[in-house]
Design an enzyme around this catalytic site. Structure first.
Site, PDB file in Angstrom:
ATOM      1  N   ASP A 112      -6.305  11.935   3.481  1.00  0.00           N
ATOM      2  CA  ASP A 112      -6.390  10.472   3.471  1.00  0.00           C
ATOM      3  C   ASP A 112      -5.936   9.936   4.821  1.00  0.00           C
ATOM      4  O   ASP A 112      -4.886  10.353   5.340  1.00  0.00           O
ATOM      5  CB  ASP A 112      -5.512   9.900   2.361  1.00  0.00           C
ATOM      6  N   TYR A 114      -5.642   6.408   7.679  1.00  0.00           N
ATOM      7  CA  TYR A 114      -4.939   5.127   7.781  1.00  0.00           C
ATOM      8  C   TYR A 114      -5.625   4.374   8.914  1.00  0.00           C
ATOM      9  O   TYR A 114      -5.052   4.099   9.945  1.00  0.00           O
ATOM     10  CB  TYR A 114      -3.482   5.460   8.122  1.00  0.00           C
ATOM     11  N   HIS A 119      -4.860  -3.411   8.071  1.00  0.00           N
ATOM     12  CA  HIS A 119      -3.956  -2.881   7.046  1.00  0.00           C
ATOM     13  C   HIS A 119      -2.679  -2.335   7.682  1.00  0.00           C
ATOM     14  O   HIS A 119      -1.570  -2.651   7.237  1.00  0.00           O
ATOM     15  CB  HIS A 119      -4.663  -1.778   6.260  1.00  0.00           C
ATOM     16  N   ARG A 128       8.592  -3.392   8.700  1.00  0.00           N
ATOM     17  CA  ARG A 128       9.353  -3.362   9.962  1.00  0.00           C
ATOM     18  C   ARG A 128       9.223  -4.716  10.655  1.00  0.00           C
ATOM     19  O   ARG A 128       8.660  -4.809  11.762  1.00  0.00           O
ATOM     20  CB  ARG A 128       8.832  -2.245  10.877  1.00  0.00           C
ATOM     21  N   GLU A 185      -5.494   1.098  -3.597  1.00  0.00           N
ATOM     22  CA  GLU A 185      -5.974   1.015  -2.225  1.00  0.00           C
ATOM     23  C   GLU A 185      -7.480   1.178  -2.238  1.00  0.00           C
ATOM     24  O   GLU A 185      -7.996   2.225  -2.666  1.00  0.00           O
ATOM     25  CB  GLU A 185      -5.324   2.082  -1.328  1.00  0.00           C
ATOM     26  N   GLU A 187     -10.740   2.112  -0.763  1.00  0.00           N
ATOM     27  CA  GLU A 187     -11.089   3.017   0.321  1.00  0.00           C
ATOM     28  C   GLU A 187     -12.522   3.512   0.173  1.00  0.00           C
ATOM     29  O   GLU A 187     -13.161   3.345  -0.865  1.00  0.00           O
ATOM     30  CB  GLU A 187     -10.127   4.210   0.360  1.00  0.00           C
ATOM     31  N   ASP A 219      -7.193   4.951  -3.960  1.00  0.00           N
ATOM     32  CA  ASP A 219      -6.009   5.780  -3.739  1.00  0.00           C
ATOM     33  C   ASP A 219      -4.811   5.086  -4.382  1.00  0.00           C
ATOM     34  O   ASP A 219      -4.113   4.301  -3.743  1.00  0.00           O
ATOM     35  CB  ASP A 219      -5.794   5.989  -2.232  1.00  0.00           C
ATOM     36  N   ARG A 223       4.449   2.344  -4.857  1.00  0.00           N
ATOM     37  CA  ARG A 223       5.075   1.908  -3.609  1.00  0.00           C
ATOM     38  C   ARG A 223       6.577   2.157  -3.569  1.00  0.00           C
ATOM     39  O   ARG A 223       7.135   2.442  -2.492  1.00  0.00           O
ATOM     40  CB  ARG A 223       4.789   0.419  -3.389  1.00  0.00           C
ATOM     41  N   GLN A 226       7.064   5.878  -3.054  1.00  0.00           N
ATOM     42  CA  GLN A 226       6.631   6.165  -1.687  1.00  0.00           C
ATOM     43  C   GLN A 226       7.681   5.725  -0.672  1.00  0.00           C
ATOM     44  O   GLN A 226       7.988   6.457   0.279  1.00  0.00           O
ATOM     45  CB  GLN A 226       5.308   5.468  -1.409  1.00  0.00           C
ATOM     46  N   TYR A 230       9.127   8.813   1.770  1.00  0.00           N
ATOM     47  CA  TYR A 230       8.188   9.113   2.858  1.00  0.00           C
ATOM     48  C   TYR A 230       8.849   9.394   4.196  1.00  0.00           C
ATOM     49  O   TYR A 230       8.190   9.890   5.120  1.00  0.00           O
ATOM     50  CB  TYR A 230       7.148   7.999   2.990  1.00  0.00           C
ATOM     51  N   LYS A 239       1.762   9.234  -4.029  1.00  0.00           N
ATOM     52  CA  LYS A 239       0.311   9.202  -3.870  1.00  0.00           C
ATOM     53  C   LYS A 239      -0.409  10.262  -4.705  1.00  0.00           C
ATOM     54  O   LYS A 239      -1.580  10.087  -5.053  1.00  0.00           O
ATOM     55  CB  LYS A 239      -0.048   9.453  -2.400  1.00  0.00           C
ATOM     56  N   THR A 243      -6.151   9.999  -7.700  1.00  0.00           N
ATOM     57  CA  THR A 243      -7.082   9.372  -6.761  1.00  0.00           C
ATOM     58  C   THR A 243      -8.421   9.287  -7.482  1.00  0.00           C
ATOM     59  O   THR A 243      -8.976  10.313  -7.872  1.00  0.00           O
ATOM     60  CB  THR A 243      -7.231  10.206  -5.479  1.00  0.00           C
ATOM     61  N   THR A 334      -6.802   2.458   3.342  1.00  0.00           N
ATOM     62  CA  THR A 334      -7.058   1.122   2.817  1.00  0.00           C
ATOM     63  C   THR A 334      -7.943   0.318   3.757  1.00  0.00           C
ATOM     64  O   THR A 334      -7.699   0.249   4.958  1.00  0.00           O
ATOM     65  CB  THR A 334      -5.742   0.360   2.598  1.00  0.00           C
ATOM     66  N   GLU A 348      -0.416  -5.765   0.416  1.00  0.00           N
ATOM     67  CA  GLU A 348      -0.772  -6.781   1.404  1.00  0.00           C
ATOM     68  C   GLU A 348      -1.068  -8.125   0.757  1.00  0.00           C
ATOM     69  O   GLU A 348      -0.634  -9.171   1.255  1.00  0.00           O
ATOM     70  CB  GLU A 348      -2.010  -6.332   2.181  1.00  0.00           C
TER      71      GLU A 348
END
Length: 400
Positions: A112, A114, A119, A128, A185, A187, A219, A223, A226, A230, A239, A243, A334, A348
């Protein structure tokens, strides 16, 4: 059949069974609201490719290579559209409503990516807020991770709410239990047909020779699990529980009219990723995705905005010498656009749960038990037609 998303310019492949023979899985091609029993039709027409078309999986056709893919596609189109063949073909058409669809291919490996700048930027700003939204490497290579092939499931398979460790912000230690932040997600997945040798990278020019087709993909993501796991190695249990993919694989050749240039790149690319050379075909795809939650449209992400292309992703995941296997699946990550209504996940859309979605059946930040998510999409086809990608649906089941 000019009014259908599944006319002769599309012809996606799937795997089906019928109520009278539930254990007998057969290759099918969707044509309007019917399914062509491809193996039976190939035998009736004396096709040279009858053996691979009578297999109980798409994998033998995937492995046969591009010349066979194109020849078979031309045969099927002729069977369904030419006057001399229609009568015979009609005897092998079954109503879509009367068959059961299965996972169309045996998944070998799953990766997968990114690849959406929108996104990645949104996620960076959510997690962040006081740092750069994108990490320093993001615009120099496609970022990805290896997922779990064994939990790729076909559309319609219930998704059981996963359990795991999560650490709420107000707690000093992790707790264990069902995820409270279950997300989706939106995708696009790419299905590998022709394998490659270990130690031999596949360049950008090898995309069409190795990738058979495209499928919609959800996907599912926990959260809170994760977020706790992660660092430092990336996505894992948040994850790997499920799927979902569409039961239909659209051949790359059906999407020729949907090829578009990707967004302008901000930095020079290393040679193995540089797709700006004159004479190369456009690397992006103009796919229009719709995300529905319990039947209500919540987002319409545009795949044409993806920063990294599928050809670049393929080149990157093999540049170290990793081999491709028939049935490999890799996903775009995503799909999100610049507008709020184009964001492809609830993380999001609700900005981390801060801004709930107002829906006719109540507010949502993340998914509740019983919620059903459906992804659909179409792409421009020849002469103003539309090419449909098969829907992928999943309903959330309570944790066990």
């Amino acid at each position: 059949m000019s009014d259908t998303l599944f006319g002769p310019d599309n012809l996606p492949y799937g795997l089906f069974s019928t109520p009278d023979r539930p254990g007998h899985r057969r290759l099918g091609v969707r044509f309007g609201d019917d399914v062509l029993d491809v193996g039976a039709a190939a035998a009736a027409f004396g096709s040279a490719h009858a053996e691979v078309l009578r297999a109980p999986s798409l994998n033998p056709l995937l492995a046969a290579g591009r010349s066979v893919w194109r020849a078979v596609r031309a045969e099927i189109r002729a069977w369904l559209t030419e006057d001399a063949h229609r009568g015979t073909a009609a005897g092998h058409l079954l109503p879509l409503s009367g068959v059961r669809l299965h996972l169309p291919f045996e998944v070998a490996d799953y990766v997968d990516f990114y690849a959406s700048e929108h996104h990645a930027t949104n996620v960076g700003r959510i997690f962040r807020p006081d740092s750069d939204a994108l990490t320093p490497n993001w615009k120099h290579m496609p970022i990805g991770y290896h997922g779990r092939a064994g939990t790729v499931v076909v559309s319609g398979t219930p998704v059981v709410r996963p359990r795991g460790q999560r650490k709420p912000p107000n707690e000093t230690a992790p707790v264990f239990g069902p995820t409270r932040r279950l997300d989706i997600e939106a995708e696009v997945g790419f299905v590998v047909g022709t394998p490659s040798e270990q130690g031999s990278p596949v360049g950008l020019e090898g995309f069409r020779d190795h990738v058979f087709g495209v499928t919609l993909l959800n996907d599912w993501s926990a959260r809170d699990i994760q977020a706790w796991e992660y660092v430092p190695l990336g996505p894992f249990l948040g994850k790997s529980f499920a799927t979902s993919v569409s039961p239909w694989i659209t051949p790359l050749d059906a999407l020729d009219a949907a090829r578009v240039a990707p967004p302008a790149r901000d930095f020079p690319l290393l040679p193995y990723l540089d797709d700006g050379a004159a004479g190369g075909e456009p690397g992006g795809f103009d796919l229009r995705i719709t995300v529905r939650l319990n039947g209500h449209v919540i987002a319409e992400p545009p795949f044409s905005t993806m920063y990294w292309t599928a050809a670049q992703q393929l080149a990157h995941m093999t540049v170290n010498g990793a081999s491709l296997r028939t049935g490999d699946l890799y996903a775009s990550g995503t799909v999100s656009g610049p507008e709020r209504a184009q964001r492809g996940c609830l993380l999001e859309l609700t900005w981390g749960g801060r801004d709930p979605l107002e829906l006719p059946d109540g507010e949502r930040t993340f998914l509740k038990d019983g919620d059903e998510v459906t992804l659909s999409a179409w792409a421009p086809g020849p002469d103003g037609s539309r090419i449909g990608l098969g829907e992928v649906t999943g309903r959330v089941a309570p944790s066990v």
